[in-house]
Scaffold this active site. Structure first.
Site, PDB file in Angstrom:
ATOM      1  N   HIS A 235      49.503  17.398 -12.603  1.00 29.15           N
ATOM      2  CA  HIS A 235      47.465  16.082 -12.400  1.00 29.15           C
ATOM      3  C   HIS A 235      47.554  17.228 -11.333  1.00 29.15           C
ATOM      4  O   HIS A 235      46.782  16.773 -10.201  1.00 29.15           O
ATOM      5  CB  HIS A 235      48.322  15.008 -12.311  1.00 29.15           C
TER       6      HIS A 235
ATOM      7  N   ASP B 261      43.416  18.436 -13.063  1.00 31.37           N
ATOM      8  CA  ASP B 261      42.418  17.458 -13.671  1.00 31.37           C
ATOM      9  C   ASP B 261      42.654  17.117 -14.699  1.00 31.37           C
ATOM     10  O   ASP B 261      42.208  18.181 -15.807  1.00 31.37           O
ATOM     11  CB  ASP B 261      40.915  17.852 -13.157  1.00 31.37           C
TER      12      ASP B 261
END
Length: 402
Positions: free
Chosen positions: A373, A377
């Site tokens: 992450h 995204d």
């Protein structure tokens, strides 16, 4: 002439190996290029061939011991290769007379099962299985049996105040050292969990179109290329398309920089003889369906025989893991650092779905993308999986590039 058996270089950054099985014992004659011992590293298992025809005179390192690259682990004496000998006639097996005058072949003695710990102790004590009497369940040879046979004192049996009932069935425990490969995998996975912000997102794919396409062209494909058309080549192709659409999944974090690649080295997770390995299909975007299937089949065969080369397991920009071959319905795969994404495939199951206002039965597969992450995204991860779904459900898109 005495020749040293040395640990060869087995891969970049590997300075130490663990001795595996000696394929030839002391005193055995070996031919030139015949493998004499297996060497296990954290990346692969290799076999050391004999440089000449000779006889092994001394083994310096036993199974389970470590040795550095370049270290001498044994010696052999070179011998001249003589003319081939004619096969000698073997005497007929002895027969024994039964009470009614009939003859029957002598039965072979059943060899007792030797526990792995006992095998290692035998090698250390230079004993043979027939020299040790097993005292374990079913006559199994235990480590203690080997120690007693080697002359070590046998402990005095304890005398309990009251008789204790014997436990039903075997309740033995065996401590086995982790192989270098398993240790490396364990360390790698823990580091992945600790050093990356991992998150997993899911989708599901209707496999009807791919299954129909495989059924229609399987015979022709196999006749032309000598291999079956599997599902993995479709997902490799679909992944490359999705990686082009979402390049962050094909990138990596390097210090304070993000490194984007315009090539696609796809790793395919395969269960090998020593554990899970991930050989790399280099420049997979340049390969056809047949070339991908052939590469995967070759990797799978050599992984089972522990024949993969260290450089075939290094690098990679993205990984695909198919837990569905083992029956997994859903899972969250772990990213292989420094990569930023891994696609998990699962078992195909017929399930009811809503399609154009109707409930129909379709062969469905859950797919999962675990991603870092820090660089990918949630929107990009969902877009990636949606693209995989679109391509696999309409595989002609791969030909039209739409």
């Amino acid at each position: 002439m005495s020749i040293e058996l040395k640990v060869p270089a087995v891969g970049e950054s590997i300075s130490e190996v663990e001795i595996g099985e000696w394929l030839k014992p002391e005193g055995a004659t070996v031919g030139k290029d015949e493998n004499v011992v297996t060497l296990e590293s954290e990346k692969a298992t290799v076999e050391l061939p004999s440089p000449v025809t000779g006889k092994i005179t001394k083994i310096l390192k036993q199974k389970g011991e470590t040795a550095s690259v370049g270290e001498v682990i044994g010696y052999l004496d070179e011998v001249a290769a003589g003319p081939a000998k004619a096969p000698e006639a073997k005497p007929a097996p002895a027969k024994e007379s039964t009470g009614n005058g009939h003859q029957k072949s002598a039965e072979r003695e059943t060899k007792p099962f030797v526990m792995p710990a006992a095998q290692r102790e035998m090698a250390a004590q230079h004993l043979k299985p027939e020299e040790v009497k097993g005292t374990g369940p079913g006559g199994r040879v235990l480590k203690e049996d080997v120690q007693w046979a080697a002359g070590q004192p046998k402990p005095e049996p304890q005398k309990p105040s009251a008789p204790q009932p014997a436990p039903a069935g075997g309740r033995e425990e065996e401590v086995v050292p982790m192989t270098p490969l398993r240790r490396a995998v364990a360390k790698h996975l823990v580091e992945a969990q600790q050093n990356a912000a991992l998150l997993t997102t899911f989708n599901e794919v209707d496999m009807s179109a791919v299954m129909l396409l495989r059924k229609e062209y399987q015979e022709t494909f196999q006749a032309k290329y000598g291999i079956k058309l599997g599902f993995m080549s479709f997902f490799v192709k679909a992944s490359i398309d999705a990686l082009k659409l979402v390049p962050q999944v094909n990138a990596e974090i390097r210090g304070n920089n993000i490194v984007y690649r315009n090539y696609f080295d796809v790793g395919v997770a395969i269960g090998g003889g020593k554990g899970l390995v991930v050989p790399i299909i280099r420049s997979a975007e340049r390969l056809s369906f047949a070339e991908i299937e052939l590469a995967i089949a070759e990797f799978g065969k050599r992984a089972k025989d522990n024949k993969l080369k260290p450089d075939e397991l290094q690098g990679g920009t993205f990984t695909i893991s198919n837990g569905g071959v083992y029956g997994s319905l859903l899972s969250t795969p772990i990213v292989n650092p420094p990569q930023s994404g891994i696609l998990g495939l699962h078992a195909i199951q017929e399930r009811p779905i809503a399609l154009q206002g109707q409930v129909v039965i379709r062969p469905m597969m859950y797919i999962a993308l675990t991603y870092d992450h820090r660089i990918v995204d949630g929107r990009e991860a969902v877009t990636f999986l949606k693209r995989i779904k679109e391509i696999v459900e309409a595989p002609t898109r791969m030909l039209l590039e739409v």
